[in-house]
Design a protein around this motif. Structure first.
Motif, PDB file in Angstrom:
ATOM      1  N   GLY A 141      -9.184   4.905  -1.457  1.00  0.00           N
ATOM      2  CA  GLY A 141      -9.785   4.654  -2.667  1.00  0.00           C
ATOM      3  C   GLY A 141      -8.536   4.583  -3.543  1.00  0.00           C
ATOM      4  O   GLY A 141      -8.702   3.907  -4.513  1.00  0.00           O
ATOM      5  N   SER A 142      -7.546   5.435  -3.657  1.00  0.00           N
ATOM      6  CA  SER A 142      -6.326   5.363  -4.595  1.00  0.00           C
ATOM      7  C   SER A 142      -5.949   4.212  -4.270  1.00  0.00           C
ATOM      8  O   SER A 142      -5.276   3.782  -5.531  1.00  0.00           O
ATOM      9  N   ASN A 143      -5.543   3.618  -3.370  1.00  0.00           N
ATOM     10  CA  ASN A 143      -4.842   2.387  -3.041  1.00  0.00           C
ATOM     11  C   ASN A 143      -5.644   1.313  -3.772  1.00  0.00           C
ATOM     12  O   ASN A 143      -5.007   0.307  -4.319  1.00  0.00           O
ATOM     13  N   MET A 144      -6.974   1.189  -3.307  1.00  0.00           N
ATOM     14  CA  MET A 144      -7.637   0.241  -3.710  1.00  0.00           C
ATOM     15  C   MET A 144      -7.768  -0.134  -5.335  1.00  0.00           C
ATOM     16  O   MET A 144      -7.858  -1.042  -5.768  1.00  0.00           O
ATOM     17  N   SER A 145      -7.793   1.130  -6.014  1.00  0.00           N
ATOM     18  CA  SER A 145      -8.098   1.218  -7.580  1.00  0.00           C
ATOM     19  C   SER A 145      -6.819   1.037  -8.168  1.00  0.00           C
ATOM     20  O   SER A 145      -6.628   0.849  -9.362  1.00  0.00           O
ATOM     21  N   LEU A 146      -5.720   1.128  -7.611  1.00  0.00           N
ATOM     22  CA  LEU A 146      -4.139   1.416  -8.219  1.00  0.00           C
ATOM     23  C   LEU A 146      -3.988   0.287  -9.340  1.00  0.00           C
ATOM     24  O   LEU A 146      -3.638   0.929 -10.293  1.00  0.00           O
ATOM     25  N   THR A 147      -4.148  -0.972  -9.135  1.00  0.00           N
ATOM     26  CA  THR A 147      -3.921  -2.003  -9.891  1.00  0.00           C
ATOM     27  C   THR A 147      -4.704  -2.178 -11.039  1.00  0.00           C
ATOM     28  O   THR A 147      -4.687  -3.107 -11.918  1.00  0.00           O
ATOM     29  N   GLY A 148      -6.223  -1.847 -10.903  1.00  0.00           N
ATOM     30  CA  GLY A 148      -6.976  -2.004 -11.555  1.00  0.00           C
ATOM     31  C   GLY A 148      -7.556  -1.000 -12.336  1.00  0.00           C
ATOM     32  O   GLY A 148      -8.514  -0.897 -12.753  1.00  0.00           O
ATOM     33  N   LEU A 149      -6.741   0.216 -12.492  1.00  0.00           N
ATOM     34  CA  LEU A 149      -7.331   1.476 -13.299  1.00  0.00           C
ATOM     35  C   LEU A 149      -7.635   1.020 -14.682  1.00  0.00           C
ATOM     36  O   LEU A 149      -8.616   1.781 -15.291  1.00  0.00           O
ATOM     37  N   ASP A 150      -7.002   0.154 -15.451  1.00  0.00           N
ATOM     38  CA  ASP A 150      -7.476  -0.282 -16.818  1.00  0.00           C
ATOM     39  C   ASP A 150      -8.979  -0.719 -16.803  1.00  0.00           C
ATOM     40  O   ASP A 150      -9.447  -0.398 -17.927  1.00  0.00           O
ATOM     41  N   ARG A 151      -9.448  -0.981 -15.851  1.00  0.00           N
ATOM     42  CA  ARG A 151     -10.833  -1.352 -15.866  1.00  0.00           C
ATOM     43  C   ARG A 151     -11.915  -0.349 -15.900  1.00  0.00           C
ATOM     44  O   ARG A 151     -12.776  -0.457 -16.392  1.00  0.00           O
ATOM     45  N   LEU A 155       0.921  -1.161  -0.088  1.00  0.00           N
ATOM     46  CA  LEU A 155       0.089   0.097   0.042  1.00  0.00           C
ATOM     47  C   LEU A 155       0.897   1.232   0.047  1.00  0.00           C
ATOM     48  O   LEU A 155       1.899   1.257   0.474  1.00  0.00           O
ATOM     49  N   VAL A 156       0.319   2.274  -0.737  1.00  0.00           N
ATOM     50  CA  VAL A 156       1.004   3.625  -0.624  1.00  0.00           C
ATOM     51  C   VAL A 156       0.578   4.331   0.702  1.00  0.00           C
ATOM     52  O   VAL A 156      -0.519   4.757   0.690  1.00  0.00           O
ATOM     53  N   GLN A 157       1.195   4.413   1.747  1.00  0.00           N
ATOM     54  CA  GLN A 157       0.828   5.112   3.020  1.00  0.00           C
ATOM     55  C   GLN A 157       0.225   6.335   2.931  1.00  0.00           C
ATOM     56  O   GLN A 157      -0.385   6.534   3.768  1.00  0.00           O
ATOM     57  N   SER A 158       0.952   7.077   1.912  1.00  0.00           N
ATOM     58  CA  SER A 158       0.429   8.492   2.053  1.00  0.00           C
ATOM     59  C   SER A 158      -0.949   8.846   1.194  1.00  0.00           C
ATOM     60  O   SER A 158      -1.199   9.990   1.193  1.00  0.00           O
ATOM     61  N   GLN A 159      -1.347   7.801   0.475  1.00  0.00           N
ATOM     62  CA  GLN A 159      -2.535   7.778  -0.370  1.00  0.00           C
ATOM     63  C   GLN A 159      -3.760   7.588   0.376  1.00  0.00           C
ATOM     64  O   GLN A 159      -3.760   6.824   1.388  1.00  0.00           O
ATOM     65  N   SER A 160      -4.894   7.866  -0.223  1.00  0.00           N
ATOM     66  CA  SER A 160      -6.246   7.446   0.112  1.00  0.00           C
ATOM     67  C   SER A 160      -6.510   6.217   0.080  1.00  0.00           C
ATOM     68  O   SER A 160      -5.928   5.462  -0.711  1.00  0.00           O
TER      69      SER A 160
END
Length: 497
Positions: A347-357, A340-345
């Motif tokens: 939501g941003s963490n959760m969708s990070l690897t699935g943005l193509d979707r 996880l990116v500790q400084s990010q929200s």
């Protein structure tokens, strides 16, 4: 019996949310008190108040009979209070010895006595039966070894009160047994210990007293001998919770993943197959190569030989991006550094690897679709948060773990690798994760489960593979899998015939 630390009426709020509500706690010399509760119950917050990291809003703290006000961690440390953090509080670029004595280096005539630092570090590591060179850069150690360094750091303080926040999460059964021996020694020396663990068996095995938090309130205190496991769970979650490992028999489909003589750093010519709709567990001691194998399959550990096929097609895995594109999801064992990116929200963490979707043909993210998916996972995983904008570092460890798992599912993988998925997760949330695993299995997902929690492996897996020294040394169907059979292969390296 001497009282070392007493808390009265402790209260703490964040952003208007009451995290602790008039909490009392007593820690006595020569006693180990378990602090239990679900994620978000307030356990870590209470310990951070004791150790001076957080300042209480109300209440009183007495240490050795005197009222105290620790304004920072150094003051509590100097007073004789040590804490082993759930999230490793170490610097990977420094040596083991430098980490153990960071900020407390002994000096003579203004110069640091490095020979003393290394000798003393070696002594505390030996107390934990760890043959680790104190000059080794910490980042080169496994997570379990780093956890032992964190424990050695606490021992080096010679503290009167020692707080252990999930100290066994990264440890195998053998290392946990070593820690229990050390705890017994500290208890005999008259130390007061606080032990936080989601592994209920450990509480009953090594603790004298228990204090249970629920939603920021102390709902039970007493002797461990006077409470049953069922009552403990009921106090924690506020309801009955049966069937700790809800297993659903597999209805496996076709072979989903085929690993053939895979060789990578830490893995030596490993071959196995796993089917759609199946949970394959991976057992082994620290250093057995389980995580190295997982990372190789995901593309994060360079493959030196052999092949990986998904649905019969060989895939090229040179990076984690290749793994995601091949429909492989991976939940790392180290969510803080790798997951996880500790400084990010959230939501941003959760969708990070699935943005193509969520992207259209022009690469523009559909924010509405992204927000809906994030909201669905927050609800499905019962993540305790104000909303998706919450910074991930402000969540409890267990809720961060839920986000890490959800993040791996957003790209809709066909193979899901779970490396210690319930580390730092409370008993109620664990059952939610097990139920989710069964649901994903029923939907045809192929799940590779790495866990150092033997009851978890035995309770959830359809099959269990055993690794030792980077090699596959055992394979057991569910009916054959016992702790004795698995440990025999893990320790002795005997191939199951």
């Amino acid at each position: 019996m001497t009282t070392l630390l007493e808390l009265q009426g402790i209260e703490k709020s964040f952003s208007g949310i009451n995290v602790l509500k008039s909490v009392d706690l007593t820690i006595r010399a020569g006693r180990v008190v378990a602090l239990a509760g679900e994620n978000g119950a307030g356990k870590s917050t209470l310990m951070k108040i004791i150790s001076g990291i957080y300042q209480r809003d109300a209440g009183t703290v007495f240490y050795k009979g005197h009222e105290v006000e620790f304004t920072n961690a150094r003051e509590s440390m100097d007073a004789g209070i040590g804490i082993i953090h759930q999230e490793l509080n170490l610097l990977p670029d420094l040596s083991v010895a430098e980490n153990i004595y960071l900020g407390r280096e002994p000096t003579k005539l203004g110069k640091i006595q490095w020979d003393v630092v290394q000798r003393e570090s070696k002594k505390y590591l030996a107390q934990l039966k760890q043959d680790i060179d104190p000059t080794t850069p910490l980042g080169k150690l496994s997570i379990a070894q780093q956890q032992m360094v964190e424990i050695a750091k606490a021992l080096s303080l010679n503290a009167e009160v020692i707080i252990m926040d999930e100290p066994t999460d990264a440890l195998t059964d053998i290392e946990t047994a070593i820690l229990f021996e050390v705890v017994d020694e500290l208890r005999a020396q008259g130390k007061g210990l606080v032990f936080i663990s989601h592994r209920l068996g450990e509480i009953f095995q090594m603790c004298d007293d228990i204090a249970i938090l629920r939603d920021g309130q102390m709902v039970h205190q007493g002797a461990v001998a006077d409470i049953s496991e069922d009552d403990l769970i009921r106090h924690m979650v506020g309801r009955e919770l049966s069937d700790q490992y809800p297993f659903v028999p597999a209805e496996p489909g076709d072979v989903r993943i085929e690993v053939d003589k895979l060789t990578a750093r830490g893995a030596k010519e490993i071959s196995f197959t796993a089917n759609a709709g199946e949970v394959v567990g991976f057992a082994g001691l620290v250093g057995a190569g389980r995580t190295e194998l997982a990372k190789a399959i995901f593309g994060a550990n360079p493959i030196r030989g052999g092949s990986v096929k998904i649905d019969g097609q060989e895939i090229s895995l040179k990076s984690p991006q290749d793994g995601v594109k091949a429909k492989i999801g991976y939940v790392t064992e180290d969510r803080k550094q790798e997951g996880l990116v500790q400084s990010q929200s959230l939501g941003s963490n959760m969708s990070l690897t699935g943005l193509d979707r969520f992207c259209n043909t022009l690469g523009i993210v559909n924010k509405t679709s992204e927000a809906v998916t994030i909201s669905e996972y927050i609800e499905a995983f019962a993540i305790k948060t104000r909303d998706a904008s919450t910074i991930i570092s402000n969540l409890s460890g267990g809720n961060q773990q839920k986000v890490s798992i959800a993040k791996s599912l957003v790209p809709e993988p066909e193979v899901l690798i779970l490396d210690e998925p319930t580390r730092g997760v409370d008993v109620g949330a664990k059952r939610e994760i097990y139920t989710l695993i069964n649901k994903l299995k029923a939907e045809g997902l192929c799940i590779l489960l790495i866990s150092s929690d033997m009851p978890e492996l035995l309770g959830i897996s359809d099959r269990i593979l055993v690794l030792s020294d980077g090699k596959l040394t055992g394979s057991f169907d569910r009916d054959e899998a016992t702790q004795e059979n698995i440990m025999r292969c893990a320790v002795a390296g005997q191939t199951n015939g």
